[in-house]
Design a protein around this motif. Structure first.
Motif, PDB file in Angstrom:
ATOM      1  N   ARG A  95      31.869  26.222  33.712  1.00  0.00           N
ATOM      2  CA  ARG A  95      33.373  26.570  33.869  1.00  0.00           C
ATOM      3  C   ARG A  95      33.526  27.448  32.677  1.00  0.00           C
ATOM      4  NH1 ARG A  95      37.723  23.705  36.578  1.00  0.00           N
ATOM      5  NH2 ARG A  95      39.288  25.147  36.503  1.00  0.00           N
ATOM      6  N   MET A  96      33.995  28.596  32.702  1.00  0.00           N
ATOM      7  CA  MET A  96      34.273  29.465  31.586  1.00  0.00           C
ATOM      8  C   MET A  96      35.788  29.583  31.128  1.00  0.00           C
ATOM      9  SD  MET A  96      31.170  30.344  30.648  1.00  0.00           S
ATOM     10  CE  MET A  96      31.591  31.384  29.580  1.00  0.00           C
ATOM     11  N   GLY A  97      36.573  29.225  32.202  1.00  0.00           N
ATOM     12  CA  GLY A  97      38.072  29.263  31.916  1.00  0.00           C
ATOM     13  C   GLY A  97      38.754  29.931  32.945  1.00  0.00           C
ATOM     14  N   ILE A  98      40.279  30.180  32.712  1.00  0.00           N
ATOM     15  CA  ILE A  98      40.708  31.038  33.430  1.00  0.00           C
ATOM     16  C   ILE A  98      41.226  32.339  32.922  1.00  0.00           C
ATOM     17  CG2 ILE A  98      43.278  30.944  34.611  1.00  0.00           C
ATOM     18  CD1 ILE A  98      43.086  27.832  34.511  1.00  0.00           C
ATOM     19  N   VAL A  99      41.266  33.468  33.776  1.00  0.00           N
ATOM     20  CA  VAL A  99      41.527  34.841  33.045  1.00  0.00           C
ATOM     21  C   VAL A  99      42.645  35.406  34.262  1.00  0.00           C
ATOM     22  CG1 VAL A  99      40.657  37.024  32.893  1.00  0.00           C
ATOM     23  CG2 VAL A  99      39.050  34.934  32.582  1.00  0.00           C
ATOM     24  N   ARG A 100      43.523  35.794  33.673  1.00  0.00           N
ATOM     25  CA  ARG A 100      44.690  36.362  34.452  1.00  0.00           C
ATOM     26  C   ARG A 100      44.292  37.719  34.819  1.00  0.00           C
ATOM     27  NH1 ARG A 100      50.647  35.061  33.000  1.00  0.00           N
ATOM     28  NH2 ARG A 100      50.216  33.046  31.946  1.00  0.00           N
ATOM     29  N   ASP A 101      44.483  38.252  35.894  1.00  0.00           N
ATOM     30  CA  ASP A 101      44.016  39.459  36.240  1.00  0.00           C
ATOM     31  C   ASP A 101      45.065  40.055  37.381  1.00  0.00           C
ATOM     32  OD1 ASP A 101      42.279  41.947  36.673  1.00  0.00           O
ATOM     33  OD2 ASP A 101      41.352  40.877  38.431  1.00  0.00           O
ATOM     34  N   VAL A 102      45.367  41.452  37.201  1.00  0.00           N
ATOM     35  CA  VAL A 102      46.676  41.798  38.194  1.00  0.00           C
ATOM     36  C   VAL A 102      46.115  43.107  38.597  1.00  0.00           C
ATOM     37  CG1 VAL A 102      48.939  42.567  38.199  1.00  0.00           C
ATOM     38  CG2 VAL A 102      48.482  40.581  36.724  1.00  0.00           C
ATOM     39  N   ILE A 103      46.060  43.362  39.733  1.00  0.00           N
ATOM     40  CA  ILE A 103      45.752  44.934  40.230  1.00  0.00           C
ATOM     41  C   ILE A 103      46.902  45.219  41.071  1.00  0.00           C
ATOM     42  CG2 ILE A 103      44.307  45.978  41.871  1.00  0.00           C
ATOM     43  CD1 ILE A 103      42.209  43.799  41.655  1.00  0.00           C
ATOM     44  N   ARG A 104      47.623  46.383  40.609  1.00  0.00           N
ATOM     45  CA  ARG A 104      48.546  46.929  41.332  1.00  0.00           C
ATOM     46  C   ARG A 104      48.432  48.172  42.143  1.00  0.00           C
ATOM     47  NH1 ARG A 104      53.046  44.555  38.599  1.00  0.00           N
ATOM     48  NH2 ARG A 104      52.425  43.525  36.664  1.00  0.00           N
ATOM     49  N   ASN A 115      39.721  31.498  38.348  1.00  0.00           N
ATOM     50  CA  ASN A 115      38.816  30.491  37.605  1.00  0.00           C
ATOM     51  C   ASN A 115      37.540  30.890  37.546  1.00  0.00           C
ATOM     52  OD1 ASN A 115      40.540  27.735  37.514  1.00  0.00           O
ATOM     53  ND2 ASN A 115      41.389  28.975  39.412  1.00  0.00           N
ATOM     54  N   VAL A 116      37.097  31.283  36.348  1.00  0.00           N
ATOM     55  CA  VAL A 116      35.781  32.088  36.477  1.00  0.00           C
ATOM     56  C   VAL A 116      34.630  31.028  35.933  1.00  0.00           C
ATOM     57  CG1 VAL A 116      34.691  33.724  34.930  1.00  0.00           C
ATOM     58  CG2 VAL A 116      36.874  33.967  35.565  1.00  0.00           C
ATOM     59  N   PHE A 117      33.560  31.162  36.579  1.00  0.00           N
ATOM     60  CA  PHE A 117      32.423  30.326  36.597  1.00  0.00           C
ATOM     61  C   PHE A 117      31.180  31.365  36.398  1.00  0.00           C
ATOM     62  CE2 PHE A 117      35.273  27.612  38.566  1.00  0.00           C
ATOM     63  CZ  PHE A 117      34.863  26.357  38.086  1.00  0.00           C
ATOM     64  N   HIS A 173      39.980  45.927  38.674  1.00  0.00           N
ATOM     65  CA  HIS A 173      40.466  44.845  37.817  1.00  0.00           C
ATOM     66  C   HIS A 173      40.995  45.445  36.508  1.00  0.00           C
ATOM     67  CE1 HIS A 173      38.415  41.661  40.100  1.00  0.00           C
ATOM     68  NE2 HIS A 173      37.260  42.191  40.165  1.00  0.00           N
ATOM     69  N   GLU A 174      41.767  44.626  35.825  1.00  0.00           N
ATOM     70  CA  GLU A 174      42.635  45.091  34.528  1.00  0.00           C
ATOM     71  C   GLU A 174      41.417  45.258  33.544  1.00  0.00           C
ATOM     72  OE1 GLU A 174      46.667  43.663  33.942  1.00  0.00           O
ATOM     73  OE2 GLU A 174      45.402  41.973  34.014  1.00  0.00           O
ATOM     74  N   THR A 175      41.563  46.249  32.745  1.00  0.00           N
ATOM     75  CA  THR A 175      40.637  46.356  31.548  1.00  0.00           C
ATOM     76  C   THR A 175      40.480  45.010  30.659  1.00  0.00           C
ATOM     77  OG1 THR A 175      41.481  48.743  31.096  1.00  0.00           O
ATOM     78  CG2 THR A 175      40.383  47.774  29.141  1.00  0.00           C
ATOM     79  N   SER A 179      36.777  43.189  29.864  1.00  0.00           N
ATOM     80  CA  SER A 179      36.464  42.736  28.540  1.00  0.00           C
ATOM     81  C   SER A 179      36.255  41.340  28.312  1.00  0.00           C
ATOM     82  CB  SER A 179      37.705  43.164  27.446  1.00  0.00           C
ATOM     83  OG  SER A 179      37.416  42.853  26.294  1.00  0.00           O
ATOM     84  N   VAL A 180      37.255  40.507  29.005  1.00  0.00           N
ATOM     85  CA  VAL A 180      36.770  39.019  28.761  1.00  0.00           C
ATOM     86  C   VAL A 180      35.536  38.565  29.577  1.00  0.00           C
ATOM     87  CG1 VAL A 180      37.665  36.957  29.300  1.00  0.00           C
ATOM     88  CG2 VAL A 180      39.299  38.465  28.482  1.00  0.00           C
ATOM     89  N   ILE A 181      35.242  39.138  30.807  1.00  0.00           N
ATOM     90  CA  ILE A 181      34.192  39.060  31.408  1.00  0.00           C
ATOM     91  C   ILE A 181      32.986  39.083  30.886  1.00  0.00           C
ATOM     92  CG2 ILE A 181      32.860  39.405  33.550  1.00  0.00           C
ATOM     93  CD1 ILE A 181      35.173  37.570  34.029  1.00  0.00           C
ATOM     94  N   ALA A 182      33.161  40.328  30.117  1.00  0.00           N
ATOM     95  CA  ALA A 182      31.919  40.849  28.977  1.00  0.00           C
ATOM     96  C   ALA A 182      31.508  39.753  28.083  1.00  0.00           C
ATOM     97  CB  ALA A 182      32.190  42.081  28.721  1.00  0.00           C
TER      98      ALA A 182
END
Length: 190
Positions: A95-104, A115-117, A173-175, A179-182
């Protein structure tokens, strides 16, 4: 069957249940499960099916999906098993944590608490039995290359099978998400 999802406020506090369609129309916050399969050197990415309603034929997370109103976060493992046809060994799931992501997009606002794993695996492409209506193909990419692409340090990268891809070939996905996933992929071996 109508899919109900949990709606949250911007602080990740549950409010009520709503249909997936209304959530994306209103731009309500909801939960998703994102799982990136990695080994020592590579990360697997999926190419979404051409028949998908949202973002057909674009590259994306190894396996991901919405969490239904009656599910807990770990129930999202079903997405990996359904989309890729593999059995998940929970001891290899990090489990890596929670990342907010918004696609408009016009008429579509996807506001996710993702919830990223990371899933440490020794799979090969031959181990996958893909759910064709969801996933067209799976591709291995060097972790460092995908990190560089996600951080804007490279314009194009090559999958191990020779396919050349750029960020425009991915779900938008948002920039900040990329970046967080990287950064998370950089910690995959720790």
């Amino acid at each position: 069957m109508v899919e109900l999802l949990k709606v949250f406020d911007e602080n990740y506090k549950y409010i009520y249940d709503e249909t997936r369609e209304n959530i994306h129309m209103k731009g309500s916050w909801h939960e998703t499960f994102h799982c990136w399969l990695v080994n020592e050197a590579n990360v697997f990415i999926q190419k979404r099916s051409t028949t998908k309603k949202d973002f057909p034929s674009l590259y994306d997370i190894t396996a991901a999906g919405h969490l239904l109103a009656d599910e807990e976060v770990m129930d999202g493992v079903r997405e990996v098993e359904e989309e890729l046809g593999i059995q998940v060994d929970l001891s290899k799931l990090k489990r890596m944590g929670i990342v907010r992501d918004v696609i408009r997009l016009p008429g579509f606002i996807d506001k996710e608490f993702a919830n990223v794993f990371l899933y440490q695996s020794s799979f090969t492409k031959d181990d996958f039995k893909l759910q064709e209506e969801e996933v067209e193909s799976i591709h291995a990419v060097a972790i460092g290359d995908l990190q560089a692409l996600f951080k804007g340090e490279m314009k194009n990268i090559f999958c191990l099978d020779g396919n050349q891809i750029s960020l425009i070939d991915f779900v938008p996905h948002e920039t900040e998400y990329f970046s967080v996933i990287a950064d998370m992929l950089g910690s995959s071996s720790s």
